[in-house]
Structure formats: C-alpha cells, structure tokens
Write an enzyme that holds these catalytic residues in place. Structure first.
Site, PDB file in Angstrom:
ATOM      1  N   ALA A  73       0.847  -1.187   0.000  1.00 15.94           N
ATOM      2  CA  ALA A  73       0.000   0.000   0.000  1.00 15.94           C
ATOM      3  C   ALA A  73       0.888   1.244   0.000  1.00 15.94           C
ATOM      4  O   ALA A  73       2.110   1.155   0.185  1.00 15.94           O
ATOM      5  CB  ALA A  73      -0.904  -0.010   1.225  1.00 15.94           C
ATOM      6  N   GLN A  75       1.343   3.506   2.166  1.00 20.22           N
ATOM      7  CA  GLN A  75       2.053   3.686   3.427  1.00 20.22           C
ATOM      8  C   GLN A  75       2.640   2.364   3.933  1.00 20.22           C
ATOM      9  O   GLN A  75       2.704   2.103   5.132  1.00 20.22           O
ATOM     10  CB  GLN A  75       1.116   4.293   4.482  1.00 20.22           C
ATOM     11  CG  GLN A  75       0.866   5.776   4.292  1.00 20.22           C
ATOM     12  CD  GLN A  75       2.131   6.613   4.456  1.00 20.22           C
ATOM     13  OE1 GLN A  75       3.022   6.265   5.218  1.00 20.22           O
ATOM     14  NE2 GLN A  75       2.209   7.716   3.733  1.00 20.22           N
ATOM     15  N   SER A  76       3.090   1.540   3.016  1.00 19.01           N
ATOM     16  CA  SER A  76       3.626   0.226   3.357  1.00 19.01           C
ATOM     17  C   SER A  76       4.907   0.312   4.189  1.00 19.01           C
ATOM     18  O   SER A  76       5.913   0.867   3.756  1.00 19.01           O
ATOM     19  CB  SER A  76       3.915  -0.551   2.070  1.00 19.01           C
ATOM     20  OG  SER A  76       4.706  -1.686   2.324  1.00 19.01           O
ATOM     21  N   ASN A  77       4.856  -0.267   5.397  1.00 23.91           N
ATOM     22  CA  ASN A  77       6.061  -0.362   6.231  1.00 23.91           C
ATOM     23  C   ASN A  77       7.069  -1.324   5.606  1.00 23.91           C
ATOM     24  O   ASN A  77       8.279  -1.092   5.662  1.00 23.91           O
ATOM     25  CB  ASN A  77       5.688  -0.860   7.629  1.00 23.91           C
ATOM     26  CG  ASN A  77       4.762   0.085   8.345  1.00 23.91           C
ATOM     27  OD1 ASN A  77       5.062   1.260   8.516  1.00 23.91           O
ATOM     28  ND2 ASN A  77       3.610  -0.420   8.762  1.00 23.91           N
ATOM     29  N   SER A  79       7.554  -1.939   2.449  1.00 21.10           N
ATOM     30  CA  SER A  79       8.236  -1.295   1.320  1.00 21.10           C
ATOM     31  C   SER A  79       9.332  -0.369   1.811  1.00 21.10           C
ATOM     32  O   SER A  79      10.445  -0.340   1.260  1.00 21.10           O
ATOM     33  CB  SER A  79       7.225  -0.524   0.471  1.00 21.10           C
ATOM     34  OG  SER A  79       6.318  -1.411  -0.148  1.00 21.10           O
TER      35      SER A  79
END
Length: 329
Positions: A73, A75-77, A79
C-alpha cells in the site's frame, strides 16, 4: 539456532527489548503485560520486516540480483524497510504501490524517497500482476530482479520469525518468565507463520494469537495453512500442525485496511500516555485495540502473562496526523 542452516545477512539490531508494561496492566486490572519491541529493529525507524529481510536479501544476493522489487500500500512499512535494506547492500529498489501518487509524500512515502527507491504506481491493477510486468521490463533492460511478495511473507521471509521466537525463548528463560499468550498484528501471514513454526519447534505452549488488520479469519488461516508447513520444510523440521495452532481474531478490522477508527485512536493515545510507547494507525494500533478489548471482555485472566509483539509502523502516524488530532477531547 533452528535457522542456522539458512544464510542471513545483518539488517536488524537484535535482540530487541522485552519490556514490562506495568502501568497499562494496572490500568486494565491485569493480566501482566509485556511488549516485545520490534519497533526498535533499527532499519529505517524499525519494524518487523527487518527480521524477514535478513533472509530475503541474503537470498537475493545469492541469486545474483541487482534489483529488488516488492509491493504494498502507499504507506507500506514493508516497502520502506525493503528500500532501506536494499540501500544497505547496494541493490536498486523498485516499489510497486497501490493506487496513484498522492499530493502529500508524508510518512513512509517520504522515507521511500529518501532511501532512493523508485516508486511505480499500480493504479487499480493487481499488485502482483504489476510487479511481474515491471520484472519483465527490468529483465529486458539486462537487470536481474529479485521479487519479494507483499509483507515479505513467503517461507524465506517467515524464517525471520522462527529465529525471533528463539530469541524470545532465551529472554523468557533468562528472566524466569512464562508467557500464556503472544498477541500481534497479522496481515500477510509471514510473521505469524514464523512464530507458529518457532513455537512448535521450541515447545512453546502459549497461544500465538494474530489480530487480523484486514483479512477474515478464514482467509488468513488459509494463508497460514500453506505457509507454515513450507517454512518448516525449509528448516528440515518434522512438525505437525492443526487448526488450534492458527489463532486469528478478525473482529477488529473495522471499516477495512488502513481506515483508522475510534478503537485505534483510543489504543494509540492510551498506550502513548500511560507507557510512553507509540503504536501506529494501521497495524499495531489495531492490534493493541484488539488486545484491549480481549482483556476487557475477559479473554485473558488477571493472573496470566501476555506479550504484545510490537511490529513497528511508526512513520504512518505522520500520515494520519489530522485524524489523530481530531480525536483530542
């Protein structure tokens, strides 16, 4: 170590602290509460994905990759931490993220950019399909991409949490503690799968309970039923699992993934004000809200000991600031 036969590279700052939350326990009237601080793994502000990336990056390097691709997403942690781990080892990083680019590059997105990741927006296309398209483009350009699934949740990534359970077992033994349950945010399944395998291999008899942040109980269990035995197989462990091993609570998904509601707001503010610990709106705030409700409803007795495994996600707080400020009484 159980995982010593599989190569890993240094990414996380380990071991992470195991800290008692005495004031929160008093506030709730029990049980005895501890927090396992995987928000302090150190990689680009910390989080659980650092443990997975120790094995995933090692595999990428062994395969001769020069580029890492992953999905998530906006706000992917995962990533954000993948971008940081790739930077540490001199690998290019391409993030395939859901939707289209926002006007405000805050939170994890800001860190993705600072870490040098290239962002490819997938729009409404399925993330895995978009990642495969980007991988073909990279190969056509003469590069060697290594693909990491959402959350780093494949058998290789799950090894990080098999090792984490061994780390926890050592801390419990050192302090002469017995944990009746471990509670944490569960989404793509890799963290929970690794914990289940580690628990079974070590003879841990407490509950390993995932608070689903998005999926139904049946949907998450389906992932675990596939991932858990595959993870055990990598390690050559002859283990058996049944439905009782796959503990999932799906009562706290609210309006869906990434949508912060009143329970998350209460959990974020309560834990911050009582313990000085930050949890995030998407994962750990939802898991903490679930834990608070389970305690208040009597699912855990006042004499039990429960560990909340903090999986990180703090940068997302800055992308949800307006919603949190509005919650001030």
């Amino acid at each position: 170590m159980i995982t010593s036969k599989v190569r890993r590279v240094p990414v996380a700052y380990l071991p992470t602290p195991l800290v008692e939350m005495e004031r929160l326990s008093q506030e709730l009237g029990g049980p005895r509460l501890f927090v396992k601080r995987d928000d302090q793994t150190g990689l680009a502000t910390g989080g659980n994905k650092a443990r997975k990336l120790e094995y995933l990056i090692a595999e990428a390097l062994d395969e001769g990759a020069d580029t890492v691709l992953t999905v998530g997403a906006a706000q992917s942690n995962h990533s954000r931490q993948t971008a940081a781990a790739a930077a540490m080892y001199g690998l290019r990083c391409i993030l395939i993220l859901q939707g289209s680019g926002p006007a405000d590059w805050s939170g994890n997105l800001l860190l993705d950019d600072l870490l040098g990741a290239q962002v490819h927006w997938a729009g409404d296309n399925p993330l895995h399909e978009s990642m495969m398209e980007v991988a073909v483009e990279e190969e056509s350009a003469g590069r060697h991409p290594y693909l990491i699934p959402v959350g780093g949740s494949n058998p290789t990534g799950a090894l990080g949490y098999v090792a984490a359970m061994e780390e926890l077992a050592g801390q419990l033994k050192e302090r002469d503690l017995h944990a009746d349950a471990i509670v944490f945010a569960s989404s793509s399944g890799g963290t929970q799968a690794g914990m289940i395998v580690g628990a079974e291999a070590l003879g841990f008899d407490g509950r390993v309970a995932g608070i689903s942040v998005a999926r139904t109980k049946s949907g998450l269990r389906e992932i675990l039923q596939e991932l858990v035995p595959q993870t055990a197989e990598i390690l050559g462990l002859d283990l058996s699992f049944d439905e009782t091993d796959f503990v999932v609570y799906d009562d706290y998904v609210g309006e869906g993934y990434g949508v912060m509601g009143a329970p998350e707001r209460e959990a974020i503010r309560l834990v911050a004000r009582i313990e000085g610990i930050l949890v995030d709106p998407v994962y750990t705030g939802r898991a903490m809200a679930g834990l608070l409700d389970l305690i208040r409803s009597g699912a855990f007795g006042s004499g039990e000991t429960v560990i909340f495994w903090h999986t990180g996600g703090i940068p997302a707080l800055f992308a949800y600031g307006e919603g949190l400020i509005k919650a001030i009484p």
